[in-house]
Design an enzyme around this catalytic site. Sequence first.
Site, PDB file in Angstrom:
ATOM      1  N   GLY A  41      -9.357 -37.482  37.770  1.00  0.00           N
ATOM      2  CA  GLY A  41     -10.379 -37.000  37.354  1.00  0.00           C
ATOM      3  C   GLY A  41     -11.174 -37.247  36.266  1.00  0.00           C
ATOM      4  N   GLU A  42     -12.351 -36.383  36.095  1.00  0.00           N
ATOM      5  CA  GLU A  42     -13.311 -37.158  35.115  1.00  0.00           C
ATOM      6  C   GLU A  42     -13.964 -35.646  34.847  1.00  0.00           C
ATOM      7  OE1 GLU A  42     -16.341 -39.998  36.052  1.00  0.00           O
ATOM      8  OE2 GLU A  42     -16.407 -40.640  33.759  1.00  0.00           O
ATOM      9  N   GLY A  43     -14.440 -35.793  33.466  1.00  0.00           N
ATOM     10  CA  GLY A  43     -14.577 -34.461  32.529  1.00  0.00           C
ATOM     11  C   GLY A  43     -15.647 -34.835  31.239  1.00  0.00           C
ATOM     12  N   GLY A  44     -15.396 -34.288  30.361  1.00  0.00           N
ATOM     13  CA  GLY A  44     -16.661 -34.047  29.343  1.00  0.00           C
ATOM     14  C   GLY A  44     -15.429 -34.783  28.177  1.00  0.00           C
ATOM     15  N   PHE A  45     -14.268 -34.610  28.210  1.00  0.00           N
ATOM     16  CA  PHE A  45     -13.372 -34.784  27.954  1.00  0.00           C
ATOM     17  C   PHE A  45     -12.865 -36.451  27.691  1.00  0.00           C
ATOM     18  CE2 PHE A  45     -11.333 -32.738  31.206  1.00  0.00           C
ATOM     19  CZ  PHE A  45     -10.705 -34.176  31.802  1.00  0.00           C
ATOM     20  N   GLY A  46     -13.003 -36.928  29.315  1.00  0.00           N
ATOM     21  CA  GLY A  46     -12.729 -38.315  28.837  1.00  0.00           C
ATOM     22  C   GLY A  46     -12.248 -37.965  30.643  1.00  0.00           C
TER      23      GLY A  46
ATOM     24  N   LYS B 168      -4.198 -38.921  30.543  1.00  0.00           N
ATOM     25  CA  LYS B 168      -5.550 -37.785  29.849  1.00  0.00           C
ATOM     26  C   LYS B 168      -5.773 -39.041  28.585  1.00  0.00           C
ATOM     27  CE  LYS B 168      -6.743 -33.744  28.141  1.00  0.00           C
ATOM     28  NZ  LYS B 168      -7.050 -32.259  27.942  1.00  0.00           N
TER      29      LYS B 168
ATOM     30  N   ASP C  56     -10.546 -21.876  26.981  1.00  0.00           N
ATOM     31  CA  ASP C  56     -11.957 -22.393  28.750  1.00  0.00           C
ATOM     32  C   ASP C  56     -11.266 -22.126  29.736  1.00  0.00           C
ATOM     33  OD1 ASP C  56     -13.214 -24.171  29.709  1.00  0.00           O
ATOM     34  OD2 ASP C  56     -12.396 -25.666  28.359  1.00  0.00           O
TER      35      ASP C  56
END
Length: 391
Positions: A94-99, A116, A214
């Site tokens: 997985g990948e997102g704005g958090f890392g 994470k 969120d």
Amino acid sequence: MKSNFGKKKMSLFPCCTTQKRPSKIKWKKSIKEDNDNKSVVSFSNISFKSDSGKRKFITDEIAKLGKGNITSRIISYHELCVATQNFHPTNMIGEGGFGRVYKGYLKSTNEVVAVKQLDRNGFQGNREFLVEVLILSLLDHPNLVNLIGYCAEGEHRLLVYEYMVNGSLEDHLLDLTEEAKPLDWQARMKIAKGAAKGLEYLHDQADPPVIYRDFKASNILLDENFNPKLSDFGLAKLGPTGDKTHVSTRVMGTYGYCAPEYALTGQLTTKSDVYSFGVVFLEMITGRRVIEYSRPEDEQNLVVWAQPLLKDRKKFIQMADPLLKDKYPIKSLYQALAVAAMCLQEEDETRPIISDVVTAIEFLARKRVEVDEPQPRKEISPTQEEDSNHN
């Protein structure tokens, strides 16, 4: 679409009775409240502080605020490098704005985990890291993801969770590949029920309450039996206490899911989470993403597209996800859309409280559909031509 749904226990389904909910807990996992141990007070203070931008000694902060009640353990950066094969791209899940999130294996405990790795240049700083560790360590519920451990060595900020074999709700609901098997109606109601119960725990049983802030499909993780668990608590806030009606805070979250009053004023309440739940529930019913720029302009925003349809029962069937292939109870579709509509009320006071939402969806999740047989005509309104052609 005004409603008194939030002002009294569920009346949408007459045969559905409201169950007595457990009493509030004080951030339990054996938190003691005495002169030497004020975990609740300390966490309340940290929740309302902004990150000064200066580097903090996170491990010391967690030890001080948790007062010995932190169940997650400290895991070394070296052990996490070994677990993820030095964060090899083939292990990224997985990948997102958090890392980024990696699948890993901890030899010391013989556990498959999700690691994470927070992006040090991203928005999720020390405050978000600290809040997530504290919330997931001090609160415990089957519909909250289990935090196994964390790492805060030097500039590294990593969170280690139980591995959820079926990924996120988003993976099984939105932008499916042709080979992917879509979720059936019953699975969707089961997931909605569990996710709502997770919110109910945060709102009604934690003291002070927690506002998730969120709630979205990518933050609802699924285990091997498709039981949902809420994850990613970095943006969570402690809710209003005493005579306060809301918490004022900087607007953060994901576009499309934020309640209108929060987006406009920064005033946050538990009803803000209820609105976000309504958006996700609508995604689950329709199979549409909350924002899709590939669609015609008047259909790009899911809530804007749905609002006129929700006012006309004749158009309810048009809103069902085509991937369901008409295999759902008509009445359940109507009732589910009614719940979504009430959660999406523009005025927060007219939205239901989350315990009423749980009661409603528990009723929907109990209803089964025989997919091999046509839907009985008695469930179809004779005044709706579209319904008469269903199945």
